[in-house]
Design a protein around this motif. Sequence first.
Motif, PDB file in Angstrom:
ATOM      1  N   UNK A 160       0.812  -1.218   0.000  1.00 26.62           N
ATOM      2  CA  UNK A 160       0.000   0.000   0.000  1.00 26.62           C
ATOM      3  C   UNK A 160       0.845   1.267   0.000  1.00 26.62           C
ATOM      4  N   UNK A 161       2.155   1.101  -0.137  1.00 21.35           N
ATOM      5  CA  UNK A 161       3.045   2.254  -0.199  1.00 21.35           C
ATOM      6  C   UNK A 161       3.545   2.751   1.135  1.00 21.35           C
ATOM      7  N   UNK A 162       3.155   2.084   2.208  1.00 16.63           N
ATOM      8  CA  UNK A 162       3.584   2.500   3.539  1.00 16.63           C
ATOM      9  C   UNK A 162       5.057   2.169   3.744  1.00 16.63           C
ATOM     10  N   UNK A 163       5.814   3.157   4.217  1.00  9.69           N
ATOM     11  CA  UNK A 163       7.248   2.981   4.415  1.00  9.69           C
ATOM     12  C   UNK A 163       7.542   2.278   5.730  1.00  9.69           C
ATOM     13  N   UNK A 164       8.510   1.370   5.725  1.00 13.13           N
ATOM     14  CA  UNK A 164       8.872   0.624   6.924  1.00 13.13           C
ATOM     15  C   UNK A 164      10.388   0.604   7.069  1.00 13.13           C
ATOM     16  N   UNK A 165      10.872   0.862   8.265  1.00 14.30           N
ATOM     17  CA  UNK A 165      12.303   0.827   8.531  1.00 14.30           C
ATOM     18  C   UNK A 165      12.735  -0.599   8.854  1.00 14.30           C
ATOM     19  N   UNK A 166      13.670  -1.113   8.091  1.00 17.69           N
ATOM     20  CA  UNK A 166      14.146  -2.478   8.289  1.00 17.69           C
ATOM     21  C   UNK A 166      15.279  -2.520   9.314  1.00 17.69           C
ATOM     22  N   UNK A 167      16.199  -1.572   9.197  1.00 16.59           N
ATOM     23  CA  UNK A 167      17.369  -1.602  10.084  1.00 16.59           C
ATOM     24  C   UNK A 167      18.021  -0.229  10.142  1.00 16.59           C
ATOM     25  N   UNK A 210      10.050   2.919  18.442  1.00 18.64           N
ATOM     26  CA  UNK A 210       9.599   2.732  17.066  1.00 18.64           C
ATOM     27  C   UNK A 210      10.582   1.883  16.277  1.00 18.64           C
ATOM     28  N   UNK A 211      11.861   2.139  16.470  1.00 17.34           N
ATOM     29  CA  UNK A 211      12.879   1.377  15.744  1.00 17.34           C
ATOM     30  C   UNK A 211      12.866  -0.089  16.169  1.00 17.34           C
ATOM     31  N   UNK A 212      12.658  -0.338  17.467  1.00 18.49           N
ATOM     32  CA  UNK A 212      12.589  -1.725  17.940  1.00 18.49           C
ATOM     33  C   UNK A 212      11.364  -2.419  17.364  1.00 18.49           C
ATOM     34  N   UNK A 213      10.246  -1.706  17.301  1.00 17.05           N
ATOM     35  CA  UNK A 213       9.038  -2.278  16.703  1.00 17.05           C
ATOM     36  C   UNK A 213       9.285  -2.613  15.235  1.00 17.05           C
ATOM     37  N   UNK A 214       9.965  -1.732  14.525  1.00 16.02           N
ATOM     38  CA  UNK A 214      10.289  -1.992  13.123  1.00 16.02           C
ATOM     39  C   UNK A 214      11.190  -3.208  12.991  1.00 16.02           C
ATOM     40  N   UNK A 215      12.195  -3.297  13.856  1.00 17.76           N
ATOM     41  CA  UNK A 215      13.134  -4.427  13.802  1.00 17.76           C
ATOM     42  C   UNK A 215      12.414  -5.751  14.049  1.00 17.76           C
ATOM     43  N   UNK A 216      11.474  -5.735  15.011  1.00 16.48           N
ATOM     44  CA  UNK A 216      10.746  -6.959  15.364  1.00 16.48           C
ATOM     45  C   UNK A 216       9.549  -7.219  14.459  1.00 16.48           C
ATOM     46  N   UNK A 217       9.266  -6.252  13.557  1.00 16.99           N
ATOM     47  CA  UNK A 217       8.129  -6.363  12.636  1.00 16.99           C
ATOM     48  C   UNK A 217       6.815  -6.481  13.398  1.00 16.99           C
ATOM     49  N   UNK A 218       6.630  -5.590  14.376  1.00 11.31           N
ATOM     50  CA  UNK A 218       5.401  -5.565  15.172  1.00 11.31           C
ATOM     51  C   UNK A 218       4.894  -4.130  15.267  1.00 11.31           C
ATOM     52  N   UNK A 219       3.676  -3.984  15.756  1.00 12.45           N
ATOM     53  CA  UNK A 219       3.096  -2.667  15.960  1.00 12.45           C
ATOM     54  C   UNK A 219       3.699  -2.013  17.189  1.00 12.45           C
ATOM     55  N   UNK A 220       3.976  -0.710  17.093  1.00 16.91           N
ATOM     56  CA  UNK A 220       4.623  -0.013  18.209  1.00 16.91           C
ATOM     57  C   UNK A 220       3.771  -0.033  19.474  1.00 16.91           C
ATOM     58  N   UNK A 221       2.482   0.223  19.353  1.00 14.52           N
ATOM     59  CA  UNK A 221       1.626   0.253  20.541  1.00 14.52           C
ATOM     60  C   UNK A 221       1.547  -1.123  21.189  1.00 14.52           C
TER      61      UNK A 221
END
Length: 223
Positions: free
Chosen positions: A69-76, A184-195
């Motif tokens: 859907x075009x949403x940007x995600x930080x991998x590392x 937020x970065x940890x959530x991105x690393x773990x591929x989970x929602x921040x909340x």
Amino acid sequence: MYRNYTTLPAMCKLFEGIPSEKISDLFSRLAVSEVVLRKGEMLFKSGTKITDFAVIISGRLAILSYDADGKRKIIEYFEPMDTVAISLAVADIQSVAISVEARQDSEVILFNANRILNPAAKLTEEHVRLLRNITRELARKTVHLGRKMRIISSRTTSERLMKYLIEESVRRGSKEFDIPYDRQALADYLCVDRSALSSEIGKLIDKGVIESRKNHFKLLENL
């Protein structure tokens, strides 16, 4: 080249074992270039071929991907003295689906993979050492990727978090440590929602499993 890089062998594993007085000559032979990035500027863009890899001198970079859907995600995230995109540059892939962005004002040095792998002149001892170090760096990246795959193979947010924290504890040899990520970065690393991640951290604190303040964690149970 306008900066003195003689301290790099003591600071960055990629140049380990290379005499400091040989760094300038090696960089000249390889036509190493310097790039200054402002926060938000792209070093590499999705859809292009990556022929160079970077060593971060200062600042912070991140690898980004995009969902359907075009949403940007930080991998590392990457910090000073980290290498960025070395696997992609060496692999000679025609087009990549990731971007590399400066998360703050940054300075990097760029190495062309082809110049390193296919030198025009006879190899020097320093060049040979660099090739060995690149091999080790690629191996480290493989180990790191395998570690992340083990972590995110867990089904729940809590399992991913605890597996990550336990592996960090073992790697650092201590039950108390700082991690290189904010929430937020940890959530991105773990591929989970921040909340969801923040909620699980709170539950684990309430249960007496961990202590946490910002990016500082302490494992309380004998895990």
